[in-house]
Design a protein around this motif. Structure first.
Motif, PDB file in Angstrom:
ATOM      1  N   ILE A 167     -25.437  -2.596 -14.395  1.00 54.30           N
ATOM      2  CA  ILE A 167     -25.527  -2.758 -15.599  1.00 54.30           C
ATOM      3  C   ILE A 167     -27.111  -1.766 -16.108  1.00 54.30           C
ATOM      4  N   SER A 221     -24.904  -4.550 -26.069  1.00 51.52           N
ATOM      5  CA  SER A 221     -26.674  -4.307 -26.612  1.00 51.52           C
ATOM      6  C   SER A 221     -26.740  -3.626 -27.305  1.00 51.52           C
ATOM      7  N   GLN A 222     -26.654  -2.215 -26.834  1.00 50.46           N
ATOM      8  CA  GLN A 222     -26.997  -1.075 -27.693  1.00 50.46           C
ATOM      9  C   GLN A 222     -27.347  -1.804 -28.996  1.00 50.46           C
ATOM     10  N   ILE A 278     -28.818  -8.682 -21.084  1.00 55.74           N
ATOM     11  CA  ILE A 278     -27.601  -8.603 -20.660  1.00 55.74           C
ATOM     12  C   ILE A 278     -27.838  -9.661 -19.590  1.00 55.74           C
ATOM     13  N   GLN A 296     -18.131  -4.363 -18.582  1.00 56.57           N
ATOM     14  CA  GLN A 296     -19.354  -3.428 -18.071  1.00 56.57           C
ATOM     15  C   GLN A 296     -19.621  -2.505 -19.765  1.00 56.57           C
ATOM     16  N   THR A 297     -18.259  -1.559 -20.210  1.00 54.56           N
ATOM     17  CA  THR A 297     -18.218  -0.718 -21.444  1.00 54.56           C
ATOM     18  C   THR A 297     -18.328  -2.168 -22.462  1.00 54.56           C
ATOM     19  N   PHE A 356     -30.031  -1.167 -18.593  1.00 54.46           N
ATOM     20  CA  PHE A 356     -29.925  -1.461 -20.265  1.00 54.46           C
ATOM     21  C   PHE A 356     -30.410  -2.843 -19.104  1.00 54.46           C
ATOM     22  N   PRO A 381     -18.280   3.451 -18.509  1.00 51.84           N
ATOM     23  CA  PRO A 381     -20.245   2.942 -19.483  1.00 51.84           C
ATOM     24  C   PRO A 381     -20.939   4.164 -18.626  1.00 51.84           C
ATOM     25  N   SER A 401     -24.187   2.940 -17.527  1.00 56.75           N
ATOM     26  CA  SER A 401     -24.563   2.287 -16.269  1.00 56.75           C
ATOM     27  C   SER A 401     -24.043   3.221 -15.095  1.00 56.75           C
ATOM     28  N   GLU A 451     -22.206  -3.214 -22.777  1.00 51.66           N
ATOM     29  CA  GLU A 451     -23.772  -2.356 -22.670  1.00 51.66           C
ATOM     30  C   GLU A 451     -23.200  -1.852 -24.358  1.00 51.66           C
TER      31      GLU A 451
END
Length: 524
Positions: free
Chosen positions: A69, A51-52, A225, A44-45, A98, A388, A390, A48
């Protein structure tokens, strides 16, 4: 979480920070560890963080807890303590959600994910159906016959219709394509029935997923995502692994060459990766290795998640440069051997024993080795994965439904389309053949009736002519008889004439006799 120089912060402790270089992220990676050691949070970390950076991500949600997320976190407990202890807010950590797109093969918790039979191809389809070499060869024949005859294979009913067609016409196709075994046809048909029961009829069809729809960004430039709902799908591991392998193959086939760039074009996470390699045939393993090796040049990074590095074949493992190892527990000699093999795969750090550390790691702690600027593995580091930004854990059903309803993909894949393909064409052909056969039968019956009627007419004509000949013969016989033998009337006339003549003669005779006798003897 990204710094100025395009590095992704993955882990941190009191002494150092561990970064993944964005230009090395497409060199693939591996996340391993025992159940409950933090692999999902690490995934998950990383997702994201990509994605960032503006990189789209595709991942599978096997446990059902990655939908968080989409929502901002509310740190508490150990996560809040770690954020504070590692001073992550000073590095840019902030709670945020996200952009997420949900997909579901069964169409229940996301946009329906579909592909066509043709796109899947005979090799991957043979894997789903667990076909042997002979049966797989027949599957290739069916696809080739369909291609040569312009018959689209879109859904399961197309493939079933094509199998029946090839079986019915095997005498026609065997000479050109090879032996077509009725037993192999039957095995494939049984496999398709099982696949249909497992939801294959939902997965195969149109509209087919457009790969470009996975590679979108939101208004903030964050990469989308894409989450594949896999809680139900994982119960059918053959379909699960083949779906993800198909996605990889589609990316490989459709994306252009781009070489090494400052960041990946897309990142693909393959959870429960061992399912991909269970009982895999050599030909398919070669294809997997080829895709993993070459897709890097398309800008796609692939990260496998599994419990143990030993779950991944050496041919693939050797291509995974970025590694994160969570704790492994060695309770048996086999576990100890696997633990030692995992430790040996890292570049040793003189500050600690890698093998010993793997068994000591706490939840959320990991051994990490990423590639450096030159593409060489760095020394292994022991550190804590950054929490994360999120929400850890799933969102509720109402939130999920709202995200699906307001998604950019809403309405694109939700309604299935069934256009003309092999099933419709072969069905129409079979109907036309049936009608033609019926017309042939009717024509044959008509011809047969005409023959019968002609025979009857001839018989009647022959009978009439025979009667006429008979009547003529009788007439001639009557005429001959009339000439040689009197008729009854003639006989009556003659008899009557003789009778009358005799009577008159006798009367005259008596008169004459009386007159003579009277003259002789005198009258009395």
């Amino acid at each position: 979480m990204i710094t100025q120089d395009k590095k992704i912060l993955i882990a941190k402790d009191d002494r150092k920070e561990v970064y993944l270089l964005s230009n090395m992220a497409n060199r693939h990676g591996l996340i391993t560890g025992a159940t409950g050691t933090g692999k999902t949070v690490t995934l998950q970390t990383m997702a994201e963080s990509f994605s960032q950076m503006g990189v789209p991500v595709f991942l599978s949600d096997v446990k059902g807890d990655l939908s968080g997320i989409a929502a901002a976190s509310s740190p508490s407990g150990k996560i809040a303590e770690r954020i504070e202890k590692l001073q992550l807010r000073d590095l840019g950590y902030e709670s945020r959600g996200f952009p997420v797109a949900f997909f579901d093969v069964y169409g229940e918790k996301g946009h329906p994910l579909r592909t066509t039979i043709s796109s899947m191809g005979p090799l991957l389809l043979s894997r789903i159906l667990n076909l042997n070499e002979v049966q797989s060869g027949l599957m290739h024949i069916v696809f080739r016959v369909a291609d040569d005859n312009g018959l689209l294979l879109l859904d399961l009913k197309d493939l079933k219709a094509m199998l029946k067609h090839v079986s019915d016409e095997k005498a026609k196709y065997q000479e050109q394509y090879g032996n077509i075994s009725a037993a192999s046809i039957g095995a494939i048909q049984r496999g398709l029935l099982r696949l249909e029961d497992e939801g294959g009829d939902l997965f195969f069809g149109e509209p087919e997923l457009n790969i470009e729809d996975l590679m979108q960004s939101d208004e903030n430039g964050f990469g989308q995502i894409n989450i594949l709902e896999s809680q139900k799908l994982i119960n059918n591991p053959k379909i699960y692994s083949t779906v993800l392998l198909w996605l990889l193959s589609e990316l490989y086939e459709k994306l252009p060459e781009r070489g090494d760039k400052e960041k990946p074009l897309m990142v693909f996470f393959f959870d429960e990766a061992h399912l991909l390699f269970n009982d895999v045939e050599y030909s398919l393993l070669q294809k997997i290795c080829q895709v993993v090796r070459l897709i890097r040049s398309k800008g796609v990074g692939v990260y496998f998640i599994s419990q143990n590095p030993a779950d991944i074949p050496d041919e693939v493992l050797g291509q995974l440069g970025n590694k994160i190892q969570h704790a492994l527990r060695a309770f048996t000699p086999k576990d100890q051997k696997a633990l030692k093999a995992a430790a040996d795969s890292f570049r040793a750090n003189p500050e600690f024993s890698t093998e010993k550390a793997i068994g000591e790691l706490a939840v959320g702690e990991a051994l990490i080795s990423f590639l450096d600027e030159k593409g060489s593995p760095q020394m292994v580091e022991r550190s804590y994965i950054v929490p994360p930004q999120s929400q850890v854990g799933p969102i509720d059903d109402a939130q999920r439904k709202n995200l699906i309803r307001t998604s950019l993909l809403a309405g694109i894949y939700d309604t299935a389309v069934d256009r003309e393909s092999a099933y419709e064409i072969l069905t129409q052909k079979a109907l036309a053949d049936k009608e033609e056969a019926q017309r042939a039968i009717e024509e044959k019956e008509r011809q047969k009736q005409m023959v019968l009627e002609e025979r009857q007419r001839i018989q009647e004509e022959r009978l009439r002519m025979a009667q006429e000949r008979h009547q003529a013969a009788m007439q001639r016989q009557s005429e001959r008889a009339a000439r040689s033998n009197p008729t009854v009337v003639d006989q009556i006339i003659r008899t009557t004439g003789r009778t009358i003549t005799s009577s008159i003669g006798r009367s005259i005779g008596r008169t004459i006799v009386r007159g003579v006798l009277g003259s002789i003897f005198g009258s009395r």
